[in-house]
Design an enzyme around this catalytic site. Structure first.
Site, short mmCIF file in Angstrom:
data_model
loop_
_atom_site.label_atom_id
_atom_site.label_comp_id
_atom_site.label_asym_id
_atom_site.label_seq_id
_atom_site.Cartn_x
_atom_site.Cartn_y
_atom_site.Cartn_z
N ARG A 173 -0.10 0.76 21.62
CA ARG A 173 0.92 0.06 22.42
C ARG A 173 2.25 0.80 22.34
NH1 ARG A 173 2.50 -5.86 20.40
NH2 ARG A 173 2.95 -4.63 18.53
N LYS A 221 0.80 -1.23 0.00
CA LYS A 221 0.00 0.00 0.00
C LYS A 221 0.84 1.28 0.00
CE LYS A 221 -4.18 -1.54 2.41
NZ LYS A 221 -5.06 -1.17 3.52
N GLY A 273 -4.78 2.06 18.13
CA GLY A 273 -3.87 1.65 17.05
C GLY A 273 -3.26 2.85 16.37
N GLY A 285 -1.56 1.63 9.55
CA GLY A 285 -2.16 2.20 8.35
C GLY A 285 -3.66 2.42 8.49
N ALA A 286 -4.36 1.47 9.09
CA ALA A 286 -5.82 1.60 9.23
C ALA A 286 -6.16 2.75 10.17
CB ALA A 286 -6.40 0.29 9.76
N ASP A 338 -10.22 3.62 2.35
CA ASP A 338 -10.45 3.13 3.72
C ASP A 338 -11.19 4.15 4.60
OD1 ASP A 338 -9.58 0.54 3.63
OD2 ASP A 338 -7.54 0.99 4.30
N GLY A 355 -16.39 -4.83 11.78
CA GLY A 355 -15.85 -4.07 10.65
C GLY A 355 -16.15 -4.61 9.26
#
Ligand code: NAP
Length: 280
Positions: free
Chosen positions: A149, A68, A125, A128-129, A101, A241
């Site tokens: 994290r 990507k 998170g 990329g998402a 996305d 999702g």
């Protein structure tokens, strides 16, 4: 052979549900001259993996992990792709690469009646998402915070979006801080809880779970993740999702074909494929 071909490139890519979803849409609309297929392209031959389908008459491609970001060297990234720093859809007729996305997520939140404008939204998170989610949410007027994290990666995400999209104000916090932040929506953009680790949750057990919030879990394998179960156990509402997957695909479908995508057909095909794998 089908006259109009599209497909997905990735490595590995055999697990992709995109062929099932798009081919079901073509079948439902009797678009017999369209075909969506799946091509495993190792990273070291990415340029070739893009050029060959283009020279053989493909209309466009979806691009998945790990290409990507690297694909941006070979296509003209539009404003959205530049801002997110990744391309997931290419149209060979224009040479433009975009990223569907963020719009897929926002469309699915809207389809589920989940409000985001002027709401506090916590993104879990910083991959990329998450970058796509923070970009879309901030532009739609949400007040966004990020927990990851690796905190350094979350800070880098905020810096990147400030630079690429002039997005200011997304804050980075710890999960303990987030527990009392007062968000109405939590979006899981980590891979925690993904098959084959369905008992894991990005909301670490021991940190009090906020009551009555909505969780949107980008993970759709399994359909009911541990995080979603935690949310419902605390009086909240949980949405998986799969709808985002269908809706980001639907945007690509419309871009390539100019035809309104049959979203319910695409969703049903995805559900069917997951049930067949025992992951529905
Ligand atoms: P990615 O770039 O690899 O990012 C993975 C994220 O998960 C990072 O924030 C990482 O944290 C976190 N993470 C991984 N293992 C962890 C653990 N054991 N504990 C805590 N955090 C952990 O992946 P991505 O492309 O952003 O995708 C993330 C997830 O979203 C995947 O499951 C993907 O399938 C899903 N997704 C769904 C859709 C959809 O349409 N529904 C679309 C896109 C992505 P660190 O930074 O600390 O490593």
């Amino acid at each position: 052979m089908a006259r109009n071909r599209v497909g997905v490139i990735g490595f590995p890519v055999e697990h992709s549900l995109s062929p099932v979803m798009h081919n079901a849409a073509f079948a439902a609309l009797c678009m017999d001259d369209w075909l969506y297929d799946c091509m495993a392209i190792p990273p070291d031959i990415l340029r070739l993996g893009l050029r060959e389908p283009m020279q053989h008459g493909y209309i466009g491609l979806n691009v998945t992990v790990p290409h990507k970001e690297a694909i941006m060297n070979f296509v003209r990234a539009d404003e959205t792709a530049k801002a997110i720093g990744a391309v997931n859809t290419v149209d060979f007729r224009t040479g433009i690469g975009t990223n569907t996305d963020a719009a897929g997520l926002l469309n699915d939140l809207a389809a589920n009646g989940i409000e985001i404008a002027d709401r506090r939204v916590l993104v879990l998170g910083a991959g990329g998402a998450a970058r796509a989610a923070v970009y879309g949410l901030a532009r739609a007027g949400a007040d966004v915070a990020i927990v990851n994290r690796t905190m350094k990666r979350a800070r880098r995400l905020v810096e990147q979006l400030r630079y690429t999209a002039d997005i200011d104000g997304a804050q980075v916090m710890t999960l303990d801080e987030a527990a009392t932040w007062g968000m109405s929506l939590i979006i899981n953009c980590t891979s925690v809880g993904l098959h084959p680790h369905p008992t894991q949750s990005p909301w670490i057990f021991g940190v009090p779970f906020p009551a009555g919030v909505t969780v949107y879990d980008m993970v759709y394998r399994p359909a009911n993740t541990a995080l979603m179960q935690q949310c419902v156990a605390h009086g909240g509402r949980a949405v998986g999702g799969l709808g985002m997957l269908a809706r980001q695909g639907a945007i690509a479908f419309e871009l390539w074909t100019g035809v309104e995508p049959p979203i319910e057909v695409m969703l049903a095909a995805l559900r069917g494929a997951l049930e067949e794998k025992g992951e529905g």
